[in-house]
Design a protein around this motif. Sequence first.
Motif, PDB file in Angstrom:
ATOM      1  N   UNK A  30       1.318  -1.044  -0.197  1.00 21.73           N
ATOM      2  CA  UNK A  30       0.085  -0.109   0.033  1.00 21.73           C
ATOM      3  C   UNK A  30       0.932   0.808  -0.100  1.00 21.73           C
ATOM      4  N   UNK A  31       1.757   1.034   0.198  1.00 22.14           N
ATOM      5  CA  UNK A  31       2.825   2.542   0.800  1.00 22.14           C
ATOM      6  C   UNK A  31       3.088   2.983  -1.031  1.00 22.14           C
ATOM      7  N   UNK A  32       3.263   4.294  -1.609  1.00 23.21           N
ATOM      8  CA  UNK A  32       3.373   4.366  -2.318  1.00 23.21           C
ATOM      9  C   UNK A  32       4.930   5.305  -3.183  1.00 23.21           C
ATOM     10  N   UNK A  33       5.415   4.743  -4.321  1.00 18.32           N
ATOM     11  CA  UNK A  33       6.650   4.903  -4.262  1.00 18.32           C
ATOM     12  C   UNK A  33       6.525   6.350  -5.090  1.00 18.32           C
ATOM     13  N   UNK A  34       7.576   6.726  -5.245  1.00 14.16           N
ATOM     14  CA  UNK A  34       7.861   8.456  -5.646  1.00 14.16           C
ATOM     15  C   UNK A  34       7.957   8.119  -7.523  1.00 14.16           C
ATOM     16  N   UNK A  35       7.423   8.878  -8.199  1.00 17.37           N
ATOM     17  CA  UNK A  35       6.643   8.935  -9.035  1.00 17.37           C
ATOM     18  C   UNK A  35       8.388   8.522 -10.199  1.00 17.37           C
ATOM     19  N   UNK A  36       8.461   8.099 -11.003  1.00 20.63           N
ATOM     20  CA  UNK A  36       9.815   8.149 -11.751  1.00 20.63           C
ATOM     21  C   UNK A  36      10.951   9.603 -12.430  1.00 20.63           C
ATOM     22  N   UNK A  37       9.836  10.481 -12.374  1.00 17.53           N
ATOM     23  CA  UNK A  37      10.642  11.558 -12.184  1.00 17.53           C
ATOM     24  C   UNK A  37      11.474  11.802 -10.909  1.00 17.53           C
ATOM     25  N   UNK A  38      10.980  11.925 -10.095  1.00 18.98           N
ATOM     26  CA  UNK A  38      11.496  12.356  -8.711  1.00 18.98           C
ATOM     27  C   UNK A  38      11.939  11.045  -8.649  1.00 18.98           C
ATOM     28  N   UNK A  39      12.043  10.043  -8.180  1.00 17.83           N
ATOM     29  CA  UNK A  39      13.103   9.067  -8.151  1.00 17.83           C
ATOM     30  C   UNK A  39      14.852   9.326  -8.957  1.00 17.83           C
ATOM     31  N   UNK A  79      14.415   7.150 -18.073  1.00 14.34           N
ATOM     32  CA  UNK A  79      14.244   5.916 -18.890  1.00 14.34           C
ATOM     33  C   UNK A  79      14.778   4.880 -17.563  1.00 14.34           C
ATOM     34  N   UNK A  80      15.645   4.828 -17.375  1.00 10.72           N
ATOM     35  CA  UNK A  80      16.279   3.767 -16.090  1.00 10.72           C
ATOM     36  C   UNK A  80      15.551   3.759 -15.193  1.00 10.72           C
ATOM     37  N   UNK A  81      14.641   4.751 -14.200  1.00  7.56           N
ATOM     38  CA  UNK A  81      13.983   4.530 -13.085  1.00  7.56           C
ATOM     39  C   UNK A  81      13.059   3.994 -13.771  1.00  7.56           C
ATOM     40  N   UNK A  82      12.618   4.211 -15.059  1.00  8.10           N
ATOM     41  CA  UNK A  82      11.062   3.451 -15.232  1.00  8.10           C
ATOM     42  C   UNK A  82      10.927   2.061 -15.950  1.00  8.10           C
ATOM     43  N   UNK A  83      12.407   1.534 -15.988  1.00  7.28           N
ATOM     44  CA  UNK A  83      12.569   0.565 -16.274  1.00  7.28           C
ATOM     45  C   UNK A  83      13.122  -0.329 -15.357  1.00  7.28           C
ATOM     46  N   UNK A  84      13.352   0.134 -14.714  1.00  6.72           N
ATOM     47  CA  UNK A  84      13.675  -0.883 -13.147  1.00  6.72           C
ATOM     48  C   UNK A  84      11.884  -0.807 -12.506  1.00  6.72           C
ATOM     49  N   UNK A  85      11.191   0.016 -12.512  1.00  5.90           N
ATOM     50  CA  UNK A  85       9.934   0.188 -11.936  1.00  5.90           C
ATOM     51  C   UNK A  85       9.198  -0.860 -12.598  1.00  5.90           C
ATOM     52  N   UNK A  86       9.381  -0.695 -14.254  1.00 10.03           N
ATOM     53  CA  UNK A  86       8.707  -1.883 -14.950  1.00 10.03           C
ATOM     54  C   UNK A  86       8.724  -3.521 -14.452  1.00 10.03           C
ATOM     55  N   UNK A  87      10.451  -3.710 -14.308  1.00 11.86           N
ATOM     56  CA  UNK A  87      10.724  -4.811 -13.857  1.00 11.86           C
ATOM     57  C   UNK A  87      10.152  -5.204 -12.475  1.00 11.86           C
ATOM     58  N   UNK A  88      10.144  -4.324 -11.732  1.00 12.53           N
ATOM     59  CA  UNK A  88       9.263  -4.677  -9.923  1.00 12.53           C
ATOM     60  C   UNK A  88       8.030  -4.878 -10.417  1.00 12.53           C
ATOM     61  N   UNK A  89       7.076  -4.661 -11.375  1.00 12.92           N
ATOM     62  CA  UNK A  89       5.494  -4.581 -11.885  1.00 12.92           C
ATOM     63  C   UNK A  89       5.218  -5.541 -12.316  1.00 12.92           C
ATOM     64  N   UNK A  90       6.337  -6.313 -13.605  1.00 18.69           N
ATOM     65  CA  UNK A  90       6.132  -7.248 -14.063  1.00 18.69           C
ATOM     66  C   UNK A  90       6.675  -8.536 -12.757  1.00 18.69           C
ATOM     67  N   UNK A  91       7.202  -8.536 -12.004  1.00 19.35           N
ATOM     68  CA  UNK A  91       7.997  -9.840 -10.941  1.00 19.35           C
ATOM     69  C   UNK A  91       6.888  -9.167  -9.882  1.00 19.35           C
ATOM     70  N   UNK A  92       5.776  -8.234  -9.858  1.00 17.02           N
ATOM     71  CA  UNK A  92       4.619  -8.493  -8.517  1.00 17.02           C
ATOM     72  C   UNK A  92       4.731  -8.159  -7.670  1.00 17.02           C
ATOM     73  N   UNK A  93       6.250  -7.144  -7.059  1.00 16.53           N
ATOM     74  CA  UNK A  93       7.024  -6.399  -5.842  1.00 16.53           C
ATOM     75  C   UNK A  93       5.757  -5.441  -5.562  1.00 16.53           C
ATOM     76  N   UNK A  94       5.522  -4.805  -6.944  1.00 18.80           N
ATOM     77  CA  UNK A  94       4.297  -3.160  -7.145  1.00 18.80           C
ATOM     78  C   UNK A  94       3.569  -3.654  -7.959  1.00 18.80           C
ATOM     79  N   UNK A  95       2.770  -2.566  -7.428  1.00 16.33           N
ATOM     80  CA  UNK A  95       1.028  -2.183  -8.216  1.00 16.33           C
ATOM     81  C   UNK A  95       0.833  -0.698  -9.108  1.00 16.33           C
ATOM     82  N   UNK A  96       0.850  -1.257 -10.376  1.00 11.59           N
ATOM     83  CA  UNK A  96       0.378   0.051 -11.054  1.00 11.59           C
ATOM     84  C   UNK A  96      -0.871   0.642 -11.058  1.00 11.59           C
ATOM     85  N   UNK A  97      -1.269   1.838 -10.384  1.00  7.13           N
ATOM     86  CA  UNK A  97      -2.397   2.752  -9.897  1.00  7.13           C
ATOM     87  C   UNK A  97      -2.744   3.139 -11.546  1.00  7.13           C
TER      88      UNK A  97
END
Length: 136
Positions: free
Chosen positions: A39-48, A57-75
């Motif tokens: 439930x914790x919200x992470x900083x935006x791609x631009x913010x991080x 783009x590096x942060x966006x790719x990392x976040x996408x990997x974490x979503x794909x692995x199930x660690x994060x969810x995009x709302x």
Amino acid sequence: MSRTKALMIQIVTGDPRPIGRQIVDAVRMKIATGELVPGDQLPSVRGLAQQLTVNPNTVAKAYADLVAEGWLEARQGLGLYVAPPRQRLSDAERERRFDEAVQRFVHDVLPLDVSVDEVHARMDAEFRALTPRKTA
């Protein structure tokens, strides 16, 4: 509505891992130790990206990997949040990765001529240092 959780991670320029991998590993560790909870919200791609002074783009790719692995969810329209716990890997993949990590560890530590008792004590101390945050 939950507030964005500050993501206090550091990028190490001398680290052999790519920056994106360092971000993924840091977020995984914060979730695994309970520093980030579902439930914790992470900083935006631009913010991080600004915080770490890296390419968005590096942060966006990392976040996408974490979503794909199930660690994060995009709302949609809200951002990225820590996902509820679930088994992220099959038993076979989990076992394969564990074996691989143990083999790397043993091959790195064996040449250091450290006793097995020392290894056990250090590993025990490291796990104890991390687990209170997970259960608290």
